[in-house]
Design an enzyme around this catalytic site. Structure first.
Site, PDB file in Angstrom:
ATOM      1  NE  ARG A  11       6.327 -10.114   1.400  1.00 27.57           N
ATOM      2  CZ  ARG A  11       6.071  -8.764   1.149  1.00 27.57           C
ATOM      3  NH1 ARG A  11       5.968  -7.836   2.140  1.00 27.57           N
ATOM      4  NH2 ARG A  11       6.101  -8.422  -0.185  1.00 27.57           N
ATOM      5  CE  LYS A  47      -0.212  -3.372   6.294  1.00 26.49           C
ATOM      6  NZ  LYS A  47      -0.283  -2.868   4.770  1.00 26.49           N
ATOM      7  CB  THR A  75       0.440  -5.836  -2.212  1.00 24.23           C
ATOM      8  OG1 THR A  75       1.921  -6.506  -1.876  1.00 24.23           O
ATOM      9  CG2 THR A  75       0.140  -4.648  -1.621  1.00 24.23           C
ATOM     10  CG  ASN A 130      -2.588  -4.881   2.763  1.00 21.44           C
ATOM     11  OD1 ASN A 130      -2.199  -4.532   3.659  1.00 21.44           O
ATOM     12  ND2 ASN A 130      -1.659  -4.962   1.500  1.00 21.44           N
ATOM     13  CG  PHE A 144       1.150   3.924  -2.216  1.00 26.24           C
ATOM     14  CD1 PHE A 144       1.633   3.412  -1.076  1.00 26.24           C
ATOM     15  CD2 PHE A 144       1.635   3.708  -3.503  1.00 26.24           C
ATOM     16  CE1 PHE A 144       2.811   2.670  -1.292  1.00 26.24           C
ATOM     17  CE2 PHE A 144       2.666   2.666  -3.542  1.00 26.24           C
ATOM     18  CZ  PHE A 144       3.397   2.111  -2.417  1.00 26.24           C
ATOM     19  NE  ARG A 164      -1.259  -8.263   2.645  1.00 22.96           N
ATOM     20  CZ  ARG A 164      -0.069  -7.772   2.443  1.00 22.96           C
ATOM     21  NH1 ARG A 164       0.614  -8.333   1.392  1.00 22.96           N
ATOM     22  NH2 ARG A 164       0.759  -6.852   2.988  1.00 22.96           N
ATOM     23  CG  HIS A 183       4.588  -4.788   7.412  1.00 20.86           C
ATOM     24  ND1 HIS A 183       4.863  -4.251   6.172  1.00 20.86           N
ATOM     25  CD2 HIS A 183       5.551  -5.003   8.326  1.00 20.86           C
ATOM     26  CE1 HIS A 183       6.263  -4.050   6.316  1.00 20.86           C
ATOM     27  NE2 HIS A 183       6.764  -4.887   7.457  1.00 20.86           N
ATOM     28  CE1 TYR A 224       4.518   0.122   4.915  1.00 21.94           C
ATOM     29  CE2 TYR A 224       3.484   1.647   6.465  1.00 21.94           C
ATOM     30  CZ  TYR A 224       3.509   0.418   5.912  1.00 21.94           C
ATOM     31  OH  TYR A 224       2.542  -0.484   6.290  1.00 21.94           O
ATOM     32  CD  GLU A 259      10.168  -3.972   7.880  1.00 22.69           C
ATOM     33  OE1 GLU A 259       9.378  -4.961   8.221  1.00 22.69           O
ATOM     34  OE2 GLU A 259       9.991  -3.423   6.637  1.00 22.69           O
TER      35      GLU A 259
END
Ligand code: DAT
Ligand code: MG
Length: 140
Positions: free
Chosen positions: A87, A11, A93, A118, A59, A104, A121, A51, A132
């Site tokens: 993940r 990100k 998160t 964070n 948010f 993270r 993704h 998203y 995606e």
């Protein structure tokens, strides 16, 4: 076998703070394979689609604005059970409670802003990954 592909994004916070190499290093160290890799600026339409599951949540617009605040690195990563595996590398998160040793947990913190920044993704299911990857890398 359970070889999968997942969409990973570094990100804008991760790119701006110089963590691209560290994220890719962890992916490669784990033994996963990079199938596609690109630095790009995502537009509103792409991010709204990306998203879509969060549409209507308070948010989501701050999240899209954050994701447009600078370039992102998009990657397709392949490996045995990589969707769950990435993940796990990423951590939870919320960076405050993400375990040390995770991306993270090690690299992000809670800045007290409207959106959680964070660093990365990762797709959360085979269905999300397929959707995606088609969105970010339609030629794949
Ligand atoms: P994840 O990225 O761990 O899959 P998610 O899909 O639930 O998390 O949410 C997408 C992103 O939106 C997440 O990485 C950070 C942000 N976010 C999630 N929940 C939030 C909240 N309650 N307040 C602010 N930002 C949030
Ligand atoms: Mg998610």
């Amino acid at each position: 076998s359970d070889v999968q592909r997942t969409l990973v994004l570094v990100k804008p916070d991760g790119v701006a703070r110089g963590h691209v190499g560290e994220v890719l290093r962890r992916i490669e160290a784990k033994g996963y394979t990079l199938v596609a890799l690109e630095l790009r600026e995502a537009d509103e339409a792409l991010l709204a689609e990306h998203y879509a599951e969060h549409a209507g949540k308070p948010f989501v617009q701050p999240l899209i604005d954050f994701m447009r605040s600078g370039p992102v690195v998009a990657a397709v990563v392949e490996g045995q059970r990589v969707i769950e595996g990435f993940r796990s590398l990423a951590g939870t998160t919320d960076p405050t409670t993400a375990a040390p040793g995770t991306i993270r947990g090690d690299l992000a913190r809670d800045w007290g802003r409207k959106v959680i920044e964070n660093v990365v993704h990762g797709s959360d299911s085979p269905e999300s990954a397929a959707r995606e990857i088609a969105l970010w890398f339609p030629a794949l």
